[in-house]
Design a protein around this motif. Structure first.
Motif, PDB file in Angstrom:
ATOM      1  N   PHE A   1       0.874  -1.289   0.153  1.00 11.39           N
ATOM      2  CA  PHE A   1       0.121   0.345  -0.067  1.00 11.39           C
ATOM      3  C   PHE A   1       0.464   0.900  -0.147  1.00 11.39           C
ATOM      4  N   GLY A   2       1.936   1.251   0.357  1.00 15.05           N
ATOM      5  CA  GLY A   2       3.075   2.126   0.455  1.00 15.05           C
ATOM      6  C   GLY A   2       3.050   3.225   2.153  1.00 15.05           C
TER       7      GLY A   2
ATOM      8  N   ASP B   1      -0.489  12.887   4.746  1.00  9.75           N
ATOM      9  CA  ASP B   1      -0.230  11.846   3.519  1.00  9.75           C
ATOM     10  C   ASP B   1      -0.882  10.803   3.344  1.00  9.75           C
ATOM     11  N   ALA B   2      -1.079   9.874   4.398  1.00  6.35           N
ATOM     12  CA  ALA B   2      -2.042   8.767   3.574  1.00  6.35           C
ATOM     13  C   ALA B   2      -3.190   8.921   2.833  1.00  6.35           C
ATOM     14  N   ILE B   3      -3.562   9.740   3.415  1.00  7.30           N
ATOM     15  CA  ILE B   3      -4.740  11.119   2.604  1.00  7.30           C
ATOM     16  C   ILE B   3      -4.904  11.053   1.155  1.00  7.30           C
ATOM     17  N   HIS B   4      -3.349  11.586   1.167  1.00  3.56           N
ATOM     18  CA  HIS B   4      -2.857  12.503  -0.646  1.00  3.56           C
ATOM     19  C   HIS B   4      -2.670  11.498  -1.587  1.00  3.56           C
ATOM     20  N   SER B   5      -2.020   9.935  -0.848  1.00  5.12           N
ATOM     21  CA  SER B   5      -1.539   8.972  -1.597  1.00  5.12           C
ATOM     22  C   SER B   5      -2.487   8.542  -1.741  1.00  5.12           C
TER      23      SER B   5
ATOM     24  N   ALA C   1     -10.874   2.503   2.977  1.00  6.07           N
ATOM     25  CA  ALA C   1     -10.391   1.093   2.936  1.00  6.07           C
ATOM     26  C   ALA C   1      -9.005   1.692   2.583  1.00  6.07           C
ATOM     27  N   ASN C   2      -9.113   2.140   2.133  1.00  3.04           N
ATOM     28  CA  ASN C   2      -7.461   2.497   1.424  1.00  3.04           C
ATOM     29  C   ASN C   2      -6.922   3.043   2.193  1.00  3.04           C
ATOM     30  N   CYS C   3      -7.308   4.119   2.427  1.00 14.40           N
ATOM     31  CA  CYS C   3      -6.810   4.949   3.586  1.00 14.40           C
ATOM     32  C   CYS C   3      -6.340   4.492   4.305  1.00 14.40           C
TER      33      CYS C   3
END
Length: 235
Positions: free
Chosen positions: A116-117, A124-128, A150-152
Motif C-alpha cells: 500500500f505504500g 499524507d496517507a489520504i493524499h496518496s 479502506a485504502n486510506c
C-alpha cells in the motif's frame, strides 16, 4: 540485565517522537462540516431508500475537511457528495503506523507496507489515496467510496491492520458511529420507512419479502466479492 538491540531502541524512539508531534485537533463542528480525522457517512439517494444500511462514506483530514471518492477519476475535497454528514466516528491517530522509512521499520505489518505504500502522517496517507483514485473508475458495486476509505486506512495500518475493505469499513461507521442530530436520523430512515409502508399498503407483504431479498442480495454480493472472490472488489 536485558539488552535491547540498538535499532529497536532507535525505532521506538522515532515512533514515540512521531506520536509526540501529533498536534491537537480542532473540535468536531457539524455546522461548518468539519470532522477532524473522522470516518463519515451519509445516505445515498434511492439506494438507501431500499437498503438503509448502504450509504456513502468519506474520510476527513486533520483540519476536518471531508475527502470522498464520488465519481470516476474524481475525489471530492471538502464538498461531501450526496448531502451533509449524517453519521461520524472520530478515529485515533495513535492507532496508525507511520514508519519514517520502510527499511528500518519493525512493525508487524512491515511487508504489507510495501503493497500500500508508507505514509508519514494522517494527511499524507489520504493524499496518496487521492492520487491512486484519481485514475480509477467509480462503480457502486465494485469500486466505491468505501474502497477509498479502506485504502486510506490500509496505508495508515489503522488499528494494526492492513485488511480494511468495504465490509469492515461499513460495519465500523454503522455500528460505532454517532449521529450528528435527530434530523440526520430522520433523513436517513424516513425515505425507507415511507417506501416500505407504501409498498406494503399497495402490494402487501410480498413487497416486504421482495425488499428484504433485495437487501440480502446486495449484502451477499459484497460479502462474496470481498472474502471469497479475490480481487473482485479491489480497485
Amino acid at each position: 540485565m536485558d539488552l535491547k538491540p540498538a535499532n529497536s531502541v532507535e525505532n521506538k524512539g522515532i515512533e514515540q517522537g512521531i506520536k509526540d508531534e501529533l498536534w491537537p485537533l480542532d473540535e468536531i463542528d457539524p455546522k461548518n462540516a468539519k470532522f477532524p480525522c473522522c470516518l463519515v457517512w451519509t445516505p445515498l439517494p434511492v439506494v438507501s431508500w431500499l437498503a438503509p444500511f448502504i450509504g456513502h462514506v468519506g474520510l476527513c483530514r486533520e483540519d476536518g475537511a471531508v475527502i470522498d471518492f464520488s465519481g470516476s477519476s474524481f475525489v471530492n475535497v471538502n464538498d461531501f457528495a450526496y448531502g451533509a454528514v449524517a453519521k461520524y466516528l472520530q478515529l485515533d491517530r495513535e492507532q496508525c503506523c507511520f514508519p519514517p522509512n520502510l527499511a528500518g521499520h519493525s512493525c508487524t505489518q512491515r511487508y504489507k507496507h510495501a503493497e500500500f505504500g508508507t505514509a508519514i502522517s494522517w494527511d499524507d496517507a489520504i493524499h496518496s489515496s487521492i492520487r491512486h483514485f484519481e485514475h480509477r473508475s467509480f462503480n457502486l458495486f465494485t469500486c466505491n467510496s468505501h474502497s477509498f476509505a479502506a485504502n486510506c486506512l490500509n496505508r495508515m495500518s489503522y488499528g494494526g491492520s492492513m485488511d480494511w475493505n468495504m465490509i469492515n469499513v461499513a460495519a465500523l461507521i454503522l455500528l460505532k458511529g454517532h449521529w450528528v442530530d435527530g434530523l440526520s436520523i430522520l433523513r436517513s430512515f424516513f425515505p425507507f420507512v415511507f417506501v416500505l409502508s407504501l409498498g406494503i399498503l399497495m402490494v402487501g407483504w410480498p413487497f416486504f419479502i421482495a425488499l428484504f431479498s433485495f437487501s440480502l442480495l446486495i449484502l451477499g454480493w459484497f460479502l462474496v466479492g470481498t472474502y471469497f472472490v479475490k480481487n473482485l472488489l479491489e480497485c
